[in-house]
Design an enzyme around this catalytic site. Sequence first.
Site, PDB file in Angstrom:
ATOM      1  N   CYS A  43       0.829  -1.208   0.000  1.00  0.00           N
ATOM      2  CA  CYS A  43       0.000   0.000   0.000  1.00  0.00           C
ATOM      3  C   CYS A  43       0.863   1.258   0.000  1.00  0.00           C
ATOM      4  O   CYS A  43       1.421   1.637   1.038  1.00  0.00           O
ATOM      5  CB  CYS A  43      -0.930  -0.006   1.213  1.00  0.00           C
ATOM      6  SG  CYS A  43      -1.981   1.451   1.333  1.00  0.00           S
ATOM      7  N   CYS A  46      -0.544   4.060   2.245  1.00  0.00           N
ATOM      8  CA  CYS A  46      -0.304   3.856   3.677  1.00  0.00           C
ATOM      9  C   CYS A  46       1.147   4.134   4.059  1.00  0.00           C
ATOM     10  O   CYS A  46       1.421   4.808   5.061  1.00  0.00           O
ATOM     11  CB  CYS A  46      -0.643   2.416   4.067  1.00  0.00           C
ATOM     12  SG  CYS A  46      -2.231   1.813   3.485  1.00  0.00           S
ATOM     13  N   ASP A  47       2.078   3.589   3.283  1.00  0.00           N
ATOM     14  CA  ASP A  47       3.475   3.557   3.713  1.00  0.00           C
ATOM     15  C   ASP A  47       4.419   4.457   2.920  1.00  0.00           C
ATOM     16  O   ASP A  47       5.584   4.604   3.293  1.00  0.00           O
ATOM     17  CB  ASP A  47       3.995   2.113   3.638  1.00  0.00           C
ATOM     18  CG  ASP A  47       3.214   1.179   4.544  1.00  0.00           C
ATOM     19  OD1 ASP A  47       2.742   1.647   5.598  1.00  0.00           O
ATOM     20  OD2 ASP A  47       3.064  -0.009   4.199  1.00  0.00           O
TER      21      ASP A  47
END
Length: 226
Positions: A43, A46-47
């Site tokens: 992701c 997300c990261d």
Amino acid sequence: KRVVKTKDREYKASAIIVASGTQPRKLGILGEDRLLGKGVSYCATCDGPLFKGQDIVVVGGGDSAVEEVLSLTKFAKKVTLIHRRERLRATRILQERALANEKIEFVWDSVVTEILGKEGVDGIRVKNKKTEEEKEIPCTGVFVSIGIVPATKFLRGLVDMDKEGYIPTDENMKTSVDGVYACGDCRKKLLRQIITACGEGALAAFAATKYVEELKGMAYPGNSDR
């Protein structure tokens, strides 16, 4: 009654709604599981911010992969896209944006065979499918974007599925087994979006309730939608 077993306990129910969704498809190579959360991610949203100013790799070639590459250029020093074919499968506008971005490098006709590192990712090993040549590419992050798979392994042999593991249902979300319903991304369908999953969830809940009422002899006579 049907029984649903979890790690902690068992649940008995007259009807079950499966809404297990999907999960990222894995590469299935050395280092992938061991370094998950230590440089391996599925992701970019997300990261991505964790890799500011670093060299990272994205594996894939479809719309999702190219969108992740473009997103990661906001943070990374350089993004290398590894694709097993000689050209991208993404839509034309995404391809044009990616090919024009100076932060993005492409490695064509290649597959990742291993993710390297001990405490964290420090590189990948790549093999060219045409020449069989292998090389290592230094990086601190690997984002895998090669599609999704339905999270339905626990239902194998219990309800009908297609070859990919998606669950076919009728228009009321009923599976091949009476009292078992499926909705959302784990269901076999054309479009997977939040809005379709919500509608299917409502249908499944209504159908399951009606099924239980009929079992108990509580079904309201006449038109069931009133």
